[in-house]
Design a protein around this motif. Sequence first.
Motif, PDB file in Angstrom:
ATOM      1  N   ASN A  76       0.803  -1.232   0.000  1.00 43.14           N
ATOM      2  CA  ASN A  76       0.000   0.000   0.000  1.00 43.14           C
ATOM      3  C   ASN A  76       0.836   1.282   0.000  1.00 43.14           C
ATOM      4  O   ASN A  76       0.566   2.195   0.783  1.00 43.14           O
ATOM      5  CB  ASN A  76      -0.952  -0.009   1.212  1.00 43.14           C
ATOM      6  CG  ASN A  76      -1.832  -1.235   1.225  1.00 43.14           C
ATOM      7  OD1 ASN A  76      -2.288  -1.702   0.186  1.00 43.14           O
ATOM      8  ND2 ASN A  76      -2.065  -1.790   2.411  1.00 43.14           N
ATOM      9  N   PRO A  77       1.851   1.368  -0.859  1.00 47.76           N
ATOM     10  CA  PRO A  77       2.695   2.569  -0.859  1.00 47.76           C
ATOM     11  C   PRO A  77       1.947   3.785  -1.405  1.00 47.76           C
ATOM     12  O   PRO A  77       1.125   3.650  -2.311  1.00 47.76           O
ATOM     13  CB  PRO A  77       3.841   2.187  -1.806  1.00 47.76           C
ATOM     14  CG  PRO A  77       3.241   1.198  -2.740  1.00 47.76           C
ATOM     15  CD  PRO A  77       2.241   0.418  -1.925  1.00 47.76           C
ATOM     16  N   GLN A  78       2.245   4.931  -0.787  1.00 51.77           N
ATOM     17  CA  GLN A  78       1.638   6.195  -1.227  1.00 51.77           C
ATOM     18  C   GLN A  78       2.690   7.277  -1.169  1.00 51.77           C
ATOM     19  O   GLN A  78       3.476   7.306  -0.219  1.00 51.77           O
ATOM     20  CB  GLN A  78       0.577   6.635  -0.221  1.00 51.77           C
ATOM     21  CG  GLN A  78      -0.736   5.927  -0.299  1.00 51.77           C
ATOM     22  CD  GLN A  78      -1.709   6.573   0.686  1.00 51.77           C
ATOM     23  OE1 GLN A  78      -1.907   7.781   0.660  1.00 51.77           O
ATOM     24  NE2 GLN A  78      -2.287   5.775   1.563  1.00 51.77           N
ATOM     25  N   ILE A  79       2.674   8.171  -2.126  1.00 51.30           N
ATOM     26  CA  ILE A  79       3.590   9.314  -2.088  1.00 51.30           C
ATOM     27  C   ILE A  79       2.956  10.411  -1.245  1.00 51.30           C
ATOM     28  O   ILE A  79       1.870  10.889  -1.545  1.00 51.30           O
ATOM     29  CB  ILE A  79       3.904   9.803  -3.521  1.00 51.30           C
ATOM     30  CG1 ILE A  79       4.654   8.690  -4.283  1.00 51.30           C
ATOM     31  CG2 ILE A  79       4.730  11.087  -3.491  1.00 51.30           C
ATOM     32  CD1 ILE A  79       4.851   8.964  -5.754  1.00 51.30           C
ATOM     33  N   VAL A 108      11.006  11.901  -3.188  1.00 47.42           N
ATOM     34  CA  VAL A 108       9.655  11.589  -2.707  1.00 47.42           C
ATOM     35  C   VAL A 108       9.723  11.067  -1.274  1.00 47.42           C
ATOM     36  O   VAL A 108      10.713  10.439  -0.884  1.00 47.42           O
ATOM     37  CB  VAL A 108       8.930  10.522  -3.565  1.00 47.42           C
ATOM     38  CG1 VAL A 108       8.489  11.075  -4.905  1.00 47.42           C
ATOM     39  CG2 VAL A 108       9.769   9.269  -3.758  1.00 47.42           C
ATOM     40  N   ARG A 109       8.689  11.341  -0.514  1.00 47.60           N
ATOM     41  CA  ARG A 109       8.514  10.678   0.781  1.00 47.60           C
ATOM     42  C   ARG A 109       7.369   9.690   0.588  1.00 47.60           C
ATOM     43  O   ARG A 109       6.269  10.069   0.189  1.00 47.60           O
ATOM     44  CB  ARG A 109       8.176  11.693   1.873  1.00 47.60           C
ATOM     45  CG  ARG A 109       7.798  11.016   3.201  1.00 47.60           C
ATOM     46  CD  ARG A 109       7.820  11.979   4.353  1.00 47.60           C
ATOM     47  NE  ARG A 109       9.192  12.416   4.609  1.00 47.60           N
ATOM     48  CZ  ARG A 109       9.506  13.476   5.364  1.00 47.60           C
ATOM     49  NH1 ARG A 109       8.551  14.207   5.906  1.00 47.60           N
ATOM     50  NH2 ARG A 109      10.767  13.803   5.555  1.00 47.60           N
ATOM     51  N   VAL A 110       7.665   8.412   0.842  1.00 51.64           N
ATOM     52  CA  VAL A 110       6.682   7.361   0.597  1.00 51.64           C
ATOM     53  C   VAL A 110       6.287   6.717   1.924  1.00 51.64           C
ATOM     54  O   VAL A 110       7.135   6.443   2.774  1.00 51.64           O
ATOM     55  CB  VAL A 110       7.275   6.269  -0.335  1.00 51.64           C
ATOM     56  CG1 VAL A 110       6.224   5.227  -0.676  1.00 51.64           C
ATOM     57  CG2 VAL A 110       7.803   6.892  -1.620  1.00 51.64           C
ATOM     58  N   GLU A 111       4.992   6.497   2.068  1.00 50.06           N
ATOM     59  CA  GLU A 111       4.519   5.792   3.258  1.00 50.06           C
ATOM     60  C   GLU A 111       3.802   4.533   2.826  1.00 50.06           C
ATOM     61  O   GLU A 111       3.123   4.519   1.803  1.00 50.06           O
ATOM     62  CB  GLU A 111       3.557   6.675   4.052  1.00 50.06           C
ATOM     63  CG  GLU A 111       3.234   6.073   5.406  1.00 50.06           C
ATOM     64  CD  GLU A 111       2.188   6.871   6.155  1.00 50.06           C
ATOM     65  OE1 GLU A 111       2.555   7.657   7.034  1.00 50.06           O
ATOM     66  OE2 GLU A 111       0.993   6.702   5.835  1.00 50.06           O
ATOM     67  N   GLY A 112       3.980   3.478   3.588  1.00 45.61           N
ATOM     68  CA  GLY A 112       3.300   2.231   3.291  1.00 45.61           C
ATOM     69  C   GLY A 112       3.361   1.321   4.493  1.00 45.61           C
ATOM     70  O   GLY A 112       3.511   1.794   5.621  1.00 45.61           O
ATOM     71  N   GLN A 113       3.245   0.012   4.242  1.00 48.02           N
ATOM     72  CA  GLN A 113       3.280  -0.960   5.337  1.00 48.02           C
ATOM     73  C   GLN A 113       4.239  -2.086   4.994  1.00 48.02           C
ATOM     74  O   GLN A 113       4.399  -2.452   3.827  1.00 48.02           O
ATOM     75  CB  GLN A 113       1.880  -1.530   5.545  1.00 48.02           C
ATOM     76  CG  GLN A 113       0.931  -0.565   6.234  1.00 48.02           C
ATOM     77  CD  GLN A 113      -0.516  -0.989   6.078  1.00 48.02           C
ATOM     78  OE1 GLN A 113      -1.120  -0.770   5.028  1.00 48.02           O
ATOM     79  NE2 GLN A 113      -1.075  -1.603   7.096  1.00 48.02           N
ATOM     80  N   GLN A 121       7.928   4.522   6.543  1.00 50.91           N
ATOM     81  CA  GLN A 121       8.116   5.706   5.705  1.00 50.91           C
ATOM     82  C   GLN A 121       9.537   5.711   5.171  1.00 50.91           C
ATOM     83  O   GLN A 121      10.467   5.374   5.899  1.00 50.91           O
ATOM     84  CB  GLN A 121       7.914   6.962   6.555  1.00 50.91           C
ATOM     85  CG  GLN A 121       6.786   7.831   6.049  1.00 50.91           C
ATOM     86  CD  GLN A 121       6.634   9.114   6.847  1.00 50.91           C
ATOM     87  OE1 GLN A 121       7.596   9.833   7.093  1.00 50.91           O
ATOM     88  NE2 GLN A 121       5.408   9.398   7.228  1.00 50.91           N
ATOM     89  N   ILE A 122       9.701   6.059   3.925  1.00 45.17           N
ATOM     90  CA  ILE A 122      11.035   6.134   3.321  1.00 45.17           C
ATOM     91  C   ILE A 122      11.163   7.451   2.564  1.00 45.17           C
ATOM     92  O   ILE A 122      10.264   7.830   1.805  1.00 45.17           O
ATOM     93  CB  ILE A 122      11.287   4.938   2.361  1.00 45.17           C
ATOM     94  CG1 ILE A 122      11.326   3.624   3.154  1.00 45.17           C
ATOM     95  CG2 ILE A 122      12.589   5.133   1.568  1.00 45.17           C
ATOM     96  CD1 ILE A 122      11.530   2.380   2.295  1.00 45.17           C
ATOM     97  N   ASP A 123      12.279   8.141   2.796  1.00 44.44           N
ATOM     98  CA  ASP A 123      12.625   9.317   1.993  1.00 44.44           C
ATOM     99  C   ASP A 123      13.546   8.854   0.886  1.00 44.44           C
ATOM    100  O   ASP A 123      14.615   8.320   1.154  1.00 44.44           O
ATOM    101  CB  ASP A 123      13.311  10.375   2.859  1.00 44.44           C
ATOM    102  CG  ASP A 123      12.309  11.101   3.735  1.00 44.44           C
ATOM    103  OD1 ASP A 123      11.278  11.561   3.197  1.00 44.44           O
ATOM    104  OD2 ASP A 123      12.539  11.197   4.950  1.00 44.44           O
ATOM    105  N   ALA A 124      13.117   9.038  -0.347  1.00 44.93           N
ATOM    106  CA  ALA A 124      13.890   8.538  -1.486  1.00 44.93           C
ATOM    107  C   ALA A 124      14.323   9.686  -2.378  1.00 44.93           C
ATOM    108  O   ALA A 124      13.620  10.695  -2.503  1.00 44.93           O
ATOM    109  CB  ALA A 124      13.038   7.560  -2.284  1.00 44.93           C
ATOM    110  N   GLU A 125      15.481   9.503  -2.995  1.00 46.13           N
ATOM    111  CA  GLU A 125      16.052  10.532  -3.850  1.00 46.13           C
ATOM    112  C   GLU A 125      16.651   9.859  -5.082  1.00 46.13           C
ATOM    113  O   GLU A 125      17.078   8.703  -5.019  1.00 46.13           O
ATOM    114  CB  GLU A 125      17.154  11.234  -3.050  1.00 46.13           C
ATOM    115  CG  GLU A 125      17.442  12.625  -3.525  1.00 46.13           C
ATOM    116  CD  GLU A 125      18.549  13.303  -2.703  1.00 46.13           C
ATOM    117  OE1 GLU A 125      18.598  13.105  -1.474  1.00 46.13           O
ATOM    118  OE2 GLU A 125      19.341  14.015  -3.323  1.00 46.13           O
ATOM    119  N   GLY A 126      16.711  10.583  -6.193  1.00 49.76           N
ATOM    120  CA  GLY A 126      17.392  10.068  -7.382  1.00 49.76           C
ATOM    121  C   GLY A 126      16.758   8.789  -7.907  1.00 49.76           C
ATOM    122  O   GLY A 126      15.535   8.710  -8.081  1.00 49.76           O
ATOM    123  N   LEU A 127      17.589   7.768  -8.116  1.00 47.06           N
ATOM    124  CA  LEU A 127      17.095   6.523  -8.706  1.00 47.06           C
ATOM    125  C   LEU A 127      16.037   5.834  -7.830  1.00 47.06           C
ATOM    126  O   LEU A 127      15.093   5.243  -8.344  1.00 47.06           O
ATOM    127  CB  LEU A 127      18.281   5.563  -8.963  1.00 47.06           C
ATOM    128  CG  LEU A 127      17.949   4.251  -9.667  1.00 47.06           C
ATOM    129  CD1 LEU A 127      17.317   4.491 -11.049  1.00 47.06           C
ATOM    130  CD2 LEU A 127      19.201   3.375  -9.810  1.00 47.06           C
TER     131      LEU A 127
END
Length: 169
Positions: A76-79, A108-113, A121-127
């Motif tokens: 259930n990932p969401q940006i 992007v900051r992504v939230e899921g389970q 929650q994961i903060d992602a950058e670039g690739l």
Amino acid sequence: MIRPILKYGAPELEKESLPVTDFNDQLRQLAQDMLETMYAAPGIGLAAPQIGINLRLIVIDLSSGEEKGSQIVMANPQILHQEGIQKGEEGCLSIPSFTAIVERPLKVRVEGQDLEGRRMQIDAEGLLSRAFCHEIDHIDGILYLERISPLKREMIKRKIKKLMKAGEW
Ligand code: NI
């Protein structure tokens, strides 16, 4: 178990997937199969609809299994938030042997389970940001072809049709 990866043209790839609600052994098995399938391809990301399961589950590993601890499994990932723009070459295991330049958010900051149903929650950058956006698109039934110029899109679709006719797709 390695599962066959559906290719462009399969209806499952263009359907919106359902949320994951049961965090059980069956889900864990599905995630395991998705990781094995992604590593075997090899690829750096895979979404459940690509193996014909319309559930909101994605796996990502930028190292494609080379580094321990770089594996991400998210239900259930969401940006939640996005920032900046990046342009770069993108491919998809469901559209083999083609790539195109796709514009994506730089961060992007992504939230899921996770597989136990715990919030993450994961903060992602670039690739990594690109990979999350691409896989989240998959569970919304969107392929990167929808995010490129109409000219390039038609060119790729035309070539795929030829391959289909020749029985090579
Ligand atoms: Ni893809």
